[in-house]
Design a protein around this motif. Sequence first.
Motif, PDB file in Angstrom:
ATOM      1  N   ASN A  91       0.670  -1.468  -0.373  1.00  0.00           N
ATOM      2  CA  ASN A  91      -0.181  -0.170   0.167  1.00  0.00           C
ATOM      3  C   ASN A  91       0.963   1.179  -0.160  1.00  0.00           C
ATOM      4  O   ASN A  91       0.855   2.603  -0.776  1.00  0.00           O
ATOM      5  CB  ASN A  91      -0.925   0.131   1.873  1.00  0.00           C
ATOM      6  CG  ASN A  91      -2.164  -0.722   1.437  1.00  0.00           C
ATOM      7  OD1 ASN A  91      -3.231  -0.026   0.419  1.00  0.00           O
ATOM      8  ND2 ASN A  91      -2.644  -2.019   1.407  1.00  0.00           N
ATOM      9  N   VAL A  92       1.948   0.700   0.689  1.00  0.00           N
ATOM     10  CA  VAL A  92       2.834   2.378   0.707  1.00  0.00           C
ATOM     11  C   VAL A  92       3.256   2.601   0.014  1.00  0.00           C
ATOM     12  O   VAL A  92       3.881   3.537  -0.543  1.00  0.00           O
ATOM     13  CB  VAL A  92       3.605   2.380   1.479  1.00  0.00           C
ATOM     14  CG1 VAL A  92       4.755   2.963   1.688  1.00  0.00           C
ATOM     15  CG2 VAL A  92       2.807   2.459   3.060  1.00  0.00           C
ATOM     16  N   ILE A  93       4.223   1.647  -0.978  1.00  0.00           N
ATOM     17  CA  ILE A  93       4.788   2.102  -2.746  1.00  0.00           C
ATOM     18  C   ILE A  93       3.358   2.126  -3.837  1.00  0.00           C
ATOM     19  O   ILE A  93       4.108   2.504  -4.639  1.00  0.00           O
ATOM     20  CB  ILE A  93       5.390   0.576  -2.831  1.00  0.00           C
ATOM     21  CG1 ILE A  93       4.769  -0.539  -2.645  1.00  0.00           C
ATOM     22  CG2 ILE A  93       6.729   0.274  -1.460  1.00  0.00           C
ATOM     23  CD1 ILE A  93       5.478  -1.917  -3.388  1.00  0.00           C
ATOM     24  N   LEU A  94       2.514   1.787  -3.419  1.00  0.00           N
ATOM     25  CA  LEU A  94       1.021   2.374  -4.600  1.00  0.00           C
ATOM     26  C   LEU A  94       1.510   3.529  -5.276  1.00  0.00           C
ATOM     27  O   LEU A  94       1.182   3.258  -6.627  1.00  0.00           O
ATOM     28  CB  LEU A  94      -0.158   1.935  -3.381  1.00  0.00           C
ATOM     29  CG  LEU A  94      -1.053   2.128  -4.488  1.00  0.00           C
ATOM     30  CD1 LEU A  94      -1.213   1.382  -5.957  1.00  0.00           C
ATOM     31  CD2 LEU A  94      -2.651   2.271  -4.019  1.00  0.00           C
ATOM     32  N   GLY A  95       1.889   4.759  -5.015  1.00  0.00           N
ATOM     33  CA  GLY A  95       2.056   5.749  -5.649  1.00  0.00           C
ATOM     34  C   GLY A  95       3.061   5.860  -6.586  1.00  0.00           C
ATOM     35  O   GLY A  95       3.174   6.347  -7.726  1.00  0.00           O
ATOM     36  N   LEU A  96       4.521   5.051  -5.632  1.00  0.00           N
ATOM     37  CA  LEU A  96       4.973   5.131  -6.586  1.00  0.00           C
ATOM     38  C   LEU A  96       4.931   4.179  -7.518  1.00  0.00           C
ATOM     39  O   LEU A  96       5.921   4.529  -9.082  1.00  0.00           O
ATOM     40  CB  LEU A  96       6.315   4.640  -5.283  1.00  0.00           C
ATOM     41  CG  LEU A  96       7.120   5.920  -4.472  1.00  0.00           C
ATOM     42  CD1 LEU A  96       8.057   4.889  -3.798  1.00  0.00           C
ATOM     43  CD2 LEU A  96       7.714   6.788  -4.842  1.00  0.00           C
ATOM     44  N   GLU A  97       4.704   3.420  -7.389  1.00  0.00           N
ATOM     45  CA  GLU A  97       4.834   2.275  -9.230  1.00  0.00           C
ATOM     46  C   GLU A  97       3.439   2.121  -9.617  1.00  0.00           C
ATOM     47  O   GLU A  97       3.912   2.028 -10.786  1.00  0.00           O
ATOM     48  CB  GLU A  97       3.111   1.044  -7.900  1.00  0.00           C
ATOM     49  CG  GLU A  97       3.339  -0.240  -8.803  1.00  0.00           C
ATOM     50  CD  GLU A  97       2.460  -1.697  -7.956  1.00  0.00           C
ATOM     51  OE1 GLU A  97       1.833  -2.255  -8.148  1.00  0.00           O
ATOM     52  OE2 GLU A  97       3.367  -1.953  -6.589  1.00  0.00           O
ATOM     53  N   ILE A  98       2.633   3.358  -9.451  1.00  0.00           N
ATOM     54  CA  ILE A  98       1.575   4.187 -10.402  1.00  0.00           C
ATOM     55  C   ILE A  98       2.275   5.449 -11.827  1.00  0.00           C
ATOM     56  O   ILE A  98       1.871   5.115 -12.306  1.00  0.00           O
ATOM     57  CB  ILE A  98       0.215   4.830 -10.286  1.00  0.00           C
ATOM     58  CG1 ILE A  98      -0.844   3.650  -9.410  1.00  0.00           C
ATOM     59  CG2 ILE A  98      -0.083   5.359 -11.124  1.00  0.00           C
ATOM     60  CD1 ILE A  98      -1.871   3.877  -8.134  1.00  0.00           C
ATOM     61  N   ARG A  99       3.497   5.590 -10.264  1.00  0.00           N
ATOM     62  CA  ARG A  99       4.011   6.697 -11.512  1.00  0.00           C
ATOM     63  C   ARG A  99       5.055   6.274 -12.116  1.00  0.00           C
ATOM     64  O   ARG A  99       5.626   6.859 -12.463  1.00  0.00           O
ATOM     65  CB  ARG A  99       4.022   7.583 -10.103  1.00  0.00           C
ATOM     66  CG  ARG A  99       2.975   8.821 -10.187  1.00  0.00           C
ATOM     67  CD  ARG A  99       4.184  10.257  -8.862  1.00  0.00           C
ATOM     68  NE  ARG A  99       2.553  10.585  -8.374  1.00  0.00           N
ATOM     69  CZ  ARG A  99       2.767  11.652  -7.871  1.00  0.00           C
ATOM     70  NH1 ARG A  99       4.448  12.122  -7.402  1.00  0.00           N
ATOM     71  NH2 ARG A  99       1.982  12.460  -6.567  1.00  0.00           N
ATOM     72  N   GLY A 100       5.596   4.592 -11.849  1.00  0.00           N
ATOM     73  CA  GLY A 100       6.324   4.102 -12.170  1.00  0.00           C
ATOM     74  C   GLY A 100       8.042   5.000 -11.655  1.00  0.00           C
ATOM     75  O   GLY A 100       8.868   4.737 -12.113  1.00  0.00           O
ATOM     76  N   GLU A 101       8.342   4.895 -10.393  1.00  0.00           N
ATOM     77  CA  GLU A 101       9.176   5.731  -9.750  1.00  0.00           C
ATOM     78  C   GLU A 101       9.577   4.841  -8.178  1.00  0.00           C
ATOM     79  O   GLU A 101       9.771   5.444  -7.826  1.00  0.00           O
ATOM     80  CB  GLU A 101       8.772   7.098  -9.601  1.00  0.00           C
ATOM     81  CG  GLU A 101       8.254   8.135 -10.487  1.00  0.00           C
ATOM     82  CD  GLU A 101       7.816   9.343  -9.966  1.00  0.00           C
ATOM     83  OE1 GLU A 101       8.086   9.464  -8.435  1.00  0.00           O
ATOM     84  OE2 GLU A 101       7.010  10.274 -10.700  1.00  0.00           O
ATOM     85  N   PHE A 126       4.714  -4.399  10.792  1.00  0.00           N
ATOM     86  CA  PHE A 126       3.630  -4.783  10.060  1.00  0.00           C
ATOM     87  C   PHE A 126       3.145  -4.573   7.960  1.00  0.00           C
ATOM     88  O   PHE A 126       2.791  -4.933   7.553  1.00  0.00           O
ATOM     89  CB  PHE A 126       3.002  -3.508  10.806  1.00  0.00           C
ATOM     90  CG  PHE A 126       2.115  -3.437  12.326  1.00  0.00           C
ATOM     91  CD1 PHE A 126       1.814  -4.401  12.731  1.00  0.00           C
ATOM     92  CD2 PHE A 126       3.359  -3.054  12.966  1.00  0.00           C
ATOM     93  CE1 PHE A 126       1.686  -4.542  14.148  1.00  0.00           C
ATOM     94  CE2 PHE A 126       3.121  -3.141  14.402  1.00  0.00           C
ATOM     95  CZ  PHE A 126       2.188  -3.310  15.110  1.00  0.00           C
ATOM     96  N   ARG A 127       4.606  -4.526   8.044  1.00  0.00           N
ATOM     97  CA  ARG A 127       5.158  -4.365   6.578  1.00  0.00           C
ATOM     98  C   ARG A 127       4.168  -5.378   5.806  1.00  0.00           C
ATOM     99  O   ARG A 127       3.861  -5.046   4.928  1.00  0.00           O
ATOM    100  CB  ARG A 127       6.270  -4.298   6.150  1.00  0.00           C
ATOM    101  CG  ARG A 127       7.452  -5.044   7.026  1.00  0.00           C
ATOM    102  CD  ARG A 127       8.719  -5.640   6.004  1.00  0.00           C
ATOM    103  NE  ARG A 127       8.961  -4.944   4.659  1.00  0.00           N
ATOM    104  CZ  ARG A 127       9.351  -3.702   4.228  1.00  0.00           C
ATOM    105  NH1 ARG A 127       9.898  -3.314   5.245  1.00  0.00           N
ATOM    106  NH2 ARG A 127       9.949  -3.912   3.458  1.00  0.00           N
ATOM    107  N   ASP A 128       3.889  -6.442   6.856  1.00  0.00           N
ATOM    108  CA  ASP A 128       3.725  -7.524   5.782  1.00  0.00           C
ATOM    109  C   ASP A 128       2.103  -8.167   5.946  1.00  0.00           C
ATOM    110  O   ASP A 128       0.783  -8.892   5.878  1.00  0.00           O
ATOM    111  CB  ASP A 128       4.206  -8.929   5.650  1.00  0.00           C
ATOM    112  CG  ASP A 128       5.788  -9.083   4.900  1.00  0.00           C
ATOM    113  OD1 ASP A 128       5.836  -8.660   4.377  1.00  0.00           O
ATOM    114  OD2 ASP A 128       6.638  -9.456   5.887  1.00  0.00           O
ATOM    115  N   ALA A 129       1.847  -7.254   7.167  1.00  0.00           N
ATOM    116  CA  ALA A 129       0.116  -7.275   7.744  1.00  0.00           C
ATOM    117  C   ALA A 129      -0.668  -6.152   6.401  1.00  0.00           C
ATOM    118  O   ALA A 129      -0.357  -6.252   5.535  1.00  0.00           O
ATOM    119  CB  ALA A 129       0.140  -6.491   9.170  1.00  0.00           C
TER     120      ALA A 129
END
Length: 255
Positions: free
Chosen positions: A97-107, A128-131
């Motif tokens: 979830n935390v990396i979602l924005g970067l993923e969408i932007r290709g960053e 809690f990274r895997d929760a």
Amino acid sequence: MKPLLEIRDVSLSYHTTAGETPALSHLTFNLMPGEFLAVVGPSGCGKSTLLNLICGLLTAEEGSVLMNDTPPSPGDPRIGYMLQKDHLLEWRTIYRNVILGLEIRGELTHEKLNYIEHMLCTYGLDKFRDAHPSQLSGGMRQRAALIRTLALKPELLLLDEPFSALDYQTRLNVSDDIGRIMKKENKPAILVTHDISEAISMADRIIVLTRRPATVARIITIDLELADRTPLASRNAPKFKSYFNLIWKELNQHA
């Protein structure tokens, strides 16, 4: 020092088949680099509309909104936006979830992923990274939502009542957490809230709006004379009650 954000004589109305509804009328104020502003006003006066103008989702009918001399546009990468709900995706882990924005932007660069790792560790979410979101408390979810927003490294953060869905005790703790994070990251922000105490505890200045169509009734600089100011410490400051009474009086005059 030059303002980061300039709101100049801004007006906006909503238009429907039933007619025109004025929302904002000739608003003028600045946001300085590193400053935390809070916006309070009667319910329905146009506070969220103001944030939508600032982030470029709406366009002013009169006046101008400029960030470093450039009007914002929809999806402007310079601006991060936190809403009342965290909008975490249940089928993704907290890390994903935390990396979602970067993923969408290709960053998803090495530098930005390291920055996320740093924030997860610093702000107590690494374990809690895997929760999944449903396994976290409301406060931890909001912390994850903030890290997701900060991961994009916006120049300005907009907060639209981000604590309103939390119970009172959690709300106090989370506002204190997020206040500390904002100070540590040195991010300028604009907070919309109905909670006068929350505004005083977090903001450098408070903009009091009138009822719709909203105008700026008063801008109040907050100086609680604290050596180490945090949201929780602010609520115990001797001058806190005086600011509360002043803002309460202003709101009742313009309700």
